[in-house]
Design a protein around this motif. Structure first.
Motif, short mmCIF file in Angstrom:
data_model
loop_
_atom_site.label_atom_id
_atom_site.label_comp_id
_atom_site.label_asym_id
_atom_site.label_seq_id
_atom_site.Cartn_x
_atom_site.Cartn_y
_atom_site.Cartn_z
N ALA A 155 0.87 -1.30 -0.03
CA ALA A 155 0.00 -0.05 -0.04
C ALA A 155 0.82 1.23 -0.07
O ALA A 155 0.72 2.25 -0.87
CB ALA A 155 -1.00 0.04 1.22
N GLY A 156 1.90 1.25 0.76
CA GLY A 156 3.08 2.39 0.84
C GLY A 156 3.58 2.66 -0.55
O GLY A 156 3.68 3.96 -1.08
N TYR A 157 3.96 1.68 -1.00
CA TYR A 157 4.52 1.74 -2.65
C TYR A 157 3.52 2.43 -3.39
O TYR A 157 4.01 3.13 -4.28
CB TYR A 157 5.20 0.36 -2.97
N ARG A 158 2.21 1.58 -3.48
CA ARG A 158 1.27 2.08 -4.52
C ARG A 158 0.94 3.71 -4.13
O ARG A 158 0.58 4.46 -4.99
CB ARG A 158 0.06 1.18 -4.09
N ALA A 159 0.76 4.18 -3.04
CA ALA A 159 0.63 5.43 -2.59
C ALA A 159 1.54 6.42 -3.05
O ALA A 159 1.22 7.33 -3.41
CB ALA A 159 0.30 5.80 -0.86
N ALA A 160 2.86 6.00 -2.77
CA ALA A 160 4.08 6.76 -3.09
C ALA A 160 3.98 6.94 -4.66
O ALA A 160 4.47 7.94 -5.50
CB ALA A 160 5.21 6.39 -2.69
N LYS A 161 3.76 5.85 -5.55
CA LYS A 161 3.68 6.14 -6.95
C LYS A 161 2.80 6.90 -7.46
O LYS A 161 2.77 7.77 -8.49
CB LYS A 161 3.37 4.65 -7.48
N ILE A 162 1.51 6.91 -6.67
CA ILE A 162 0.31 7.65 -6.91
C ILE A 162 0.39 9.20 -6.92
O ILE A 162 0.44 10.06 -7.78
CB ILE A 162 -0.96 7.23 -6.31
N ASP A 163 1.15 9.33 -5.61
CA ASP A 163 1.27 10.82 -5.29
C ASP A 163 2.44 11.50 -5.60
O ASP A 163 2.97 12.48 -5.44
CB ASP A 163 0.84 11.14 -3.94
N GLY A 164 3.41 10.67 -6.21
CA GLY A 164 4.46 11.06 -6.82
C GLY A 164 5.72 11.36 -5.96
O GLY A 164 6.59 11.94 -6.34
N SER A 165 5.74 10.66 -4.81
CA SER A 165 6.65 10.91 -3.68
C SER A 165 7.63 9.85 -3.43
O SER A 165 8.31 9.80 -2.59
CB SER A 165 5.86 10.96 -2.36
N TYR A 166 7.47 8.84 -4.56
CA TYR A 166 8.47 7.56 -4.53
C TYR A 166 9.96 8.02 -4.52
O TYR A 166 10.20 8.77 -5.49
CB TYR A 166 8.04 6.59 -5.38
N ALA A 167 10.66 7.36 -3.59
CA ALA A 167 12.22 7.74 -3.93
C ALA A 167 12.88 6.43 -3.12
O ALA A 167 12.28 5.96 -2.16
CB ALA A 167 12.61 9.06 -2.84
N SER A 168 13.89 5.99 -3.87
CA SER A 168 14.92 4.96 -3.65
C SER A 168 15.34 5.12 -2.15
O SER A 168 15.37 4.10 -1.24
CB SER A 168 15.62 4.42 -4.57
N GLU A 169 15.81 6.35 -1.75
CA GLU A 169 16.28 6.62 -0.43
C GLU A 169 15.02 6.18 0.52
O GLU A 169 15.31 5.36 1.56
CB GLU A 169 16.53 7.91 -0.50
N HIS A 181 0.78 -0.62 15.58
CA HIS A 181 1.42 0.44 14.82
C HIS A 181 1.35 0.08 13.08
O HIS A 181 0.98 1.11 12.29
CB HIS A 181 2.87 0.77 15.21
N ILE A 182 1.65 -0.89 12.88
CA ILE A 182 1.94 -1.59 11.35
C ILE A 182 0.44 -1.34 10.82
O ILE A 182 0.24 -1.11 9.71
CB ILE A 182 2.42 -2.74 11.31
N TRP A 183 -0.53 -1.96 11.44
CA TRP A 183 -1.76 -1.73 11.11
C TRP A 183 -2.29 -0.38 10.69
O TRP A 183 -2.93 -0.19 9.62
CB TRP A 183 -2.76 -2.44 11.99
N LYS A 184 -1.85 0.57 11.73
CA LYS A 184 -2.27 1.92 11.64
C LYS A 184 -1.73 2.57 10.29
O LYS A 184 -2.20 3.28 9.62
CB LYS A 184 -1.83 2.75 12.69
N SER A 185 -0.39 2.29 10.14
CA SER A 185 0.36 2.52 8.99
C SER A 185 -0.16 2.10 7.80
O SER A 185 -0.22 2.74 6.75
CB SER A 185 1.80 2.21 8.95
N MET A 186 -0.54 0.74 7.62
CA MET A 186 -0.97 0.15 6.60
C MET A 186 -2.37 0.71 6.16
O MET A 186 -2.62 1.16 4.96
CB MET A 186 -1.20 -1.12 6.86
#
Length: 161
Positions: A49-63, A106-111
């Motif tokens: 979900a985090g990878y998909r969200a970052a790709k959608i909003d353009g915030s993905y960075a390998s760092e 915490h992971i559930w909340k983040s997810m």
């Protein structure tokens, strides 16, 4: 017909090495396996979900992804630390249970926040959205910061060229 005579011993050797390490880190028994599979599944869903969200909003960075790998290692080691504390203090799974539940929460909340950021919020109940609103606000702010840094870097490169 293919000859799999080499593949099967390799799988057996992998399992033969993995199982003792798993038992040392997390303890023995089918319940431990189920708990850790659930825990690992949560981490995996958070990553997806985090990878998909970052790709959608353009915030993905390998760092950021590399930092996520270190975070995942940390999250996997915390239940192990709990188990080792239980063994050292001869406690009946108290530290293991506490740390696993605390970090799984915490992971559930983040997810859940990542699922909403990814645009899959229609599958998240309203009460869950309310519970993760602060996490969602933090994730959106961090995403905006990463986007700004990427934009600033691109602008700096354009000026230097």
């Amino acid at each position: 017909m293919r000859n799999n005579s080499i593949a099967f011993p390799l799988f057996g050797m992998g399992g033969g090495a993995f199982i003792p390490v798993f038992h040392f880190l997390y303890g023995e028994g089918p319940i431990r396996l189920v708990i850790m599979v659930f825990y690992l599944g949560l981490i995996g869903m958070d990553w997806i979900a985090g990878y998909r969200a970052a790709k959608i909003d353009g915030s993905y960075a390998s760092e950021y992804g590399i930092n996520g790998a270190f975070r995942t290692a940390f999250l996997l080691l915390m239940p192990a630390i709990g188990h080792l504390v239980d063994v050292i203090l001869s406690m009946p799974d108290i530290a293991f249970g506490f740390l696993t539940i605390a970090f799984a929460s915490h992971i559930w909340k983040s997810m859940t926040a990542n699922v909403i950021r990814a645009g899959w919020g229609k599958w998240v109940p309203e009460w869950a959205m309310v519970r993760v609103s602060d996490e969602l606000d933090h994730k959106v702010a961090r995403a905006r910061e990463r986007i700004k840094r990427k934009t600033d870097m691109l602008n700096d490169e354009d000026k230097g060229a």
